[in-house]
Scaffold this active site. Structure first.
Site, PDB file in Angstrom:
ATOM      1  N   SER A   7      60.125  44.446  82.479  1.00  0.00           N
ATOM      2  CA  SER A   7      60.768  44.097  81.208  1.00  0.00           C
ATOM      3  C   SER A   7      60.288  42.741  80.723  1.00  0.00           C
ATOM      4  O   SER A   7      60.516  41.716  81.381  1.00  0.00           O
ATOM      5  CB  SER A   7      62.290  44.052  81.386  1.00  0.00           C
ATOM      6  OG  SER A   7      62.862  43.405  80.265  1.00  0.00           O
ATOM      7  N   HIS A  32      58.706  47.662  79.536  1.00  0.00           N
ATOM      8  CA  HIS A  32      60.043  47.812  78.953  1.00  0.00           C
ATOM      9  C   HIS A  32      60.241  46.752  77.876  1.00  0.00           C
ATOM     10  O   HIS A  32      60.061  45.566  78.110  1.00  0.00           O
ATOM     11  CB  HIS A  32      61.064  47.637  80.080  1.00  0.00           C
ATOM     12  CG  HIS A  32      62.469  47.953  79.726  1.00  0.00           C
ATOM     13  ND1 HIS A  32      62.956  49.235  79.609  1.00  0.00           N
ATOM     14  CD2 HIS A  32      63.535  47.136  79.492  1.00  0.00           C
ATOM     15  CE1 HIS A  32      64.246  49.204  79.333  1.00  0.00           C
ATOM     16  NE2 HIS A  32      64.626  47.940  79.245  1.00  0.00           N
ATOM     17  N   ASP A  34      62.923  45.227  75.336  1.00  0.00           N
ATOM     18  CA  ASP A  34      64.361  45.137  75.074  1.00  0.00           C
ATOM     19  C   ASP A  34      64.620  44.623  73.667  1.00  0.00           C
ATOM     20  O   ASP A  34      64.451  43.434  73.385  1.00  0.00           O
ATOM     21  CB  ASP A  34      65.003  44.160  76.069  1.00  0.00           C
ATOM     22  CG  ASP A  34      65.166  44.773  77.447  1.00  0.00           C
ATOM     23  OD1 ASP A  34      65.750  45.865  77.541  1.00  0.00           O
ATOM     24  OD2 ASP A  34      64.721  44.147  78.424  1.00  0.00           O
ATOM     25  N   MET A  36      67.283  43.694  70.871  1.00  0.00           N
ATOM     26  CA  MET A  36      68.719  43.351  70.775  1.00  0.00           C
ATOM     27  C   MET A  36      69.044  42.885  69.365  1.00  0.00           C
ATOM     28  O   MET A  36      68.258  42.155  68.760  1.00  0.00           O
ATOM     29  CB  MET A  36      69.045  42.211  71.734  1.00  0.00           C
ATOM     30  CG  MET A  36      68.749  42.501  73.176  1.00  0.00           C
ATOM     31  SD  MET A  36      69.213  41.071  74.164  1.00  0.00           S
ATOM     32  CE  MET A  36      68.622  41.603  75.767  1.00  0.00           C
ATOM     33  N   HIS A  65      63.888  49.908  74.627  1.00  0.00           N
ATOM     34  CA  HIS A  65      65.324  49.997  74.916  1.00  0.00           C
ATOM     35  C   HIS A  65      66.080  49.376  73.745  1.00  0.00           C
ATOM     36  O   HIS A  65      66.109  48.164  73.582  1.00  0.00           O
ATOM     37  CB  HIS A  65      65.598  49.231  76.224  1.00  0.00           C
ATOM     38  CG  HIS A  65      67.026  49.198  76.622  1.00  0.00           C
ATOM     39  ND1 HIS A  65      67.508  48.346  77.599  1.00  0.00           N
ATOM     40  CD2 HIS A  65      68.111  49.901  76.185  1.00  0.00           C
ATOM     41  CE1 HIS A  65      68.801  48.534  77.754  1.00  0.00           C
ATOM     42  NE2 HIS A  65      69.198  49.458  76.896  1.00  0.00           N
ATOM     43  N   MET A  67      69.068  48.100  72.211  1.00  0.00           N
ATOM     44  CA  MET A  67      70.455  47.590  72.343  1.00  0.00           C
ATOM     45  C   MET A  67      70.892  47.160  70.946  1.00  0.00           C
ATOM     46  O   MET A  67      71.056  45.970  70.640  1.00  0.00           O
ATOM     47  CB  MET A  67      70.480  46.438  73.350  1.00  0.00           C
ATOM     48  CG  MET A  67      70.314  46.920  74.781  1.00  0.00           C
ATOM     49  SD  MET A  67      70.011  45.586  75.936  1.00  0.00           S
ATOM     50  CE  MET A  67      68.243  45.437  75.735  1.00  0.00           C
ATOM     51  N   MET A 136      72.619  51.658  82.953  1.00  0.00           N
ATOM     52  CA  MET A 136      72.579  50.189  83.007  1.00  0.00           C
ATOM     53  C   MET A 136      73.274  49.722  84.284  1.00  0.00           C
ATOM     54  O   MET A 136      74.383  50.166  84.592  1.00  0.00           O
ATOM     55  CB  MET A 136      73.303  49.588  81.799  1.00  0.00           C
ATOM     56  CG  MET A 136      72.592  49.747  80.473  1.00  0.00           C
ATOM     57  SD  MET A 136      70.901  49.084  80.425  1.00  0.00           S
ATOM     58  CE  MET A 136      71.163  47.350  80.834  1.00  0.00           C
ATOM     59  N   GLY A 141      72.366  42.894  77.547  1.00  0.00           N
ATOM     60  CA  GLY A 141      72.373  41.716  76.687  1.00  0.00           C
ATOM     61  C   GLY A 141      71.595  40.530  77.215  1.00  0.00           C
ATOM     62  O   GLY A 141      71.111  39.726  76.434  1.00  0.00           O
ATOM     63  N   PHE A 142      71.477  40.420  78.521  1.00  0.00           N
ATOM     64  CA  PHE A 142      70.778  39.268  79.085  1.00  0.00           C
ATOM     65  C   PHE A 142      70.020  39.673  80.346  1.00  0.00           C
ATOM     66  O   PHE A 142      70.507  40.500  81.120  1.00  0.00           O
ATOM     67  CB  PHE A 142      71.774  38.158  79.444  1.00  0.00           C
ATOM     68  CG  PHE A 142      72.578  37.688  78.268  1.00  0.00           C
ATOM     69  CD1 PHE A 142      72.059  36.738  77.388  1.00  0.00           C
ATOM     70  CD2 PHE A 142      73.842  38.203  78.026  1.00  0.00           C
ATOM     71  CE1 PHE A 142      72.792  36.326  76.282  1.00  0.00           C
ATOM     72  CE2 PHE A 142      74.576  37.802  76.926  1.00  0.00           C
ATOM     73  CZ  PHE A 142      74.061  36.858  76.047  1.00  0.00           C
ATOM     74  N   ASP A 174      68.376  49.724  84.990  1.00  0.00           N
ATOM     75  CA  ASP A 174      67.975  48.502  84.286  1.00  0.00           C
ATOM     76  C   ASP A 174      69.006  47.414  84.520  1.00  0.00           C
ATOM     77  O   ASP A 174      70.156  47.551  84.101  1.00  0.00           O
ATOM     78  CB  ASP A 174      67.848  48.837  82.787  1.00  0.00           C
ATOM     79  CG  ASP A 174      67.396  47.657  81.946  1.00  0.00           C
ATOM     80  OD1 ASP A 174      67.055  46.605  82.516  1.00  0.00           O
ATOM     81  OD2 ASP A 174      67.395  47.809  80.711  1.00  0.00           O
ATOM     82  N   SER A 197      63.247  39.731  85.729  1.00  0.00           N
ATOM     83  CA  SER A 197      63.102  38.469  86.462  1.00  0.00           C
ATOM     84  C   SER A 197      62.286  38.645  87.737  1.00  0.00           C
ATOM     85  O   SER A 197      61.474  37.784  88.082  1.00  0.00           O
ATOM     86  CB  SER A 197      64.480  37.921  86.838  1.00  0.00           C
ATOM     87  OG  SER A 197      65.327  37.966  85.722  1.00  0.00           O
TER      88      SER A 197
HETATM   89  C1  DX5 Z   1      69.333  43.593  79.910  1.00  0.00           C
HETATM   90  C2  DX5 Z   1      68.010  44.246  79.622  1.00  0.00           C
HETATM   91  C3  DX5 Z   1      67.150  44.329  80.809  1.00  0.00           C
HETATM   92  C4  DX5 Z   1      66.696  43.003  81.375  1.00  0.00           C
HETATM   93  C5  DX5 Z   1      66.587  43.155  82.859  1.00  0.00           C
HETATM   94  O1  DX5 Z   1      70.196  43.775  78.880  1.00  0.00           O
HETATM   95  O2  DX5 Z   1      68.213  45.567  79.141  1.00  0.00           O
HETATM   96  O3  DX5 Z   1      66.019  45.158  80.565  1.00  0.00           O
HETATM   97  O4  DX5 Z   1      65.469  42.573  80.856  1.00  0.00           O
HETATM   98  O5  DX5 Z   1      66.330  41.915  83.396  1.00  0.00           O
HETATM   99  P1  DX5 Z   1      66.582  41.575  84.923  1.00  0.00           P
HETATM  100  O6  DX5 Z   1      65.685  42.459  85.730  1.00  0.00           O
HETATM  101  O7  DX5 Z   1      66.217  40.137  85.006  1.00  0.00           O
HETATM  102  O8  DX5 Z   1      68.043  41.841  85.220  1.00  0.00           O
HETATM  103 ZN    ZN Z   2      66.491  46.966  79.072  1.00  0.00          ZN
END
Ligand code: DX5
Ligand code: ZN
Length: 218
Positions: A7, A32, A34, A36, A65, A67, A136, A141-142, A174, A197
């Site tokens: 991601s 991936h 993300d 938002m 993805h 969100m 999830m 969100g983060f 995820d 991460s």
């Molecule tokens: C969170 C995202 C994830 C995020 C995962 O809302 O959808 O895709 O990037 O990050 P890590 O692996 O750091 O939890």
């Molecule tokens: Zn995601």
């Protein structure tokens, strides 16, 4: 078959191109993305221009993805700009069958996501239109949050249903995935592994290779 799906939310955006190239050279099959909107989730990330830019330079499967509230508003543009798969949330869309059908009609793969508190039963009415279910494993969100252990049972439950009735459907997880909890998740039945991460913080090449080695060995 298991698929690693790094991601880019966790990437260093100053170095985004270089870091995606490292992920690709190291053998990850998916990327991936993300998106938002600051409504469905509190934060805002990135969207169309980043997607378009990545598509021009990378052959990775772009797993978008969403969100985002009312994701149906963006399907055409996402696919036009190069999304290979678009995942929407059951909690964010009032026209799920129409939106999934539209994704298919435009030639992309469909994904349907549920938040940690949403039961597996919420995706079942749509399974005939779904190429991938996303469970999830953190509150969306983060990046960088800790894995929510309650989700393991949901992964097992979904895997049971998929194996019995929908063997071609992929099961993605995820949030909070690390080398330390990877085996538990693979054993539970996930086969598309999103991780931010644990890939982008530190040595990207080594991280991708460590994940891939582990995933191939299982
Ligand atoms: C969170 C995202 C994830 C995020 C995962 O809302 O959808 O895709 O990037 O990050 P890590 O692996 O750091 O939890
Ligand atoms: Zn995601």
């Amino acid at each position: 078959m298991n698929y690693l799906c790094p991601s880019i939310l966790a990437a260093d955006f100053w170095e985004l191109g270089k870091q995606i190239a490292l992920v690709e050279q190291s053998g990850a099959p998916y990327l991936h993305i993300d998106v938002m909107d600051g409504m469905f989730v509190p934060s805002i990330s990135f969207g169309m221009p980043v997607l378009e830019c990545v598509r021009k330079k990378s052959k990775l499967f772009m797993d978008v993805h969403m969100m985002v509230e009312q994701p149906e508003r963006y399907i055409e543009e996402l696919i036009r700009l190069g999304a290979d798969g678009v995942t929407i949330h059951v909690e964010a869309c009032n026209c799920i069958p129409e939106t999934l059908s539209k994704i298919h009609a435009l030639g992309a793969k469909t994904g349907l996501a549920i938040n940690p508190k949403t039961p597996v039963s919420a995706v079942l009415p749509y399974m005939d239109l779904v190429d991938m279910v996303l469970i999830m494993t953190v509150q969306p969100g983060f990046g960088g949050q800790s894995y929510i252990m309650d989700c393991v049972d949901k992964i097992k439950e979904m895997r049971g249903i998929i194996n019995q009735h929908y063997p071609d459907v992929k099961l993605e997880i995820d949030g909070g995935v690390t080398l330390g909890n990877l085996k538990m998740n693979l054993d539970a039945g996930a086969n598309v592994i999103v991780t931010g991460s644990a890939i982008f913080k530190g040595d990207i090449e080594r991280n991708v290779k460590d994940f891939l080695r582990y995933m191939e060995a299982v």
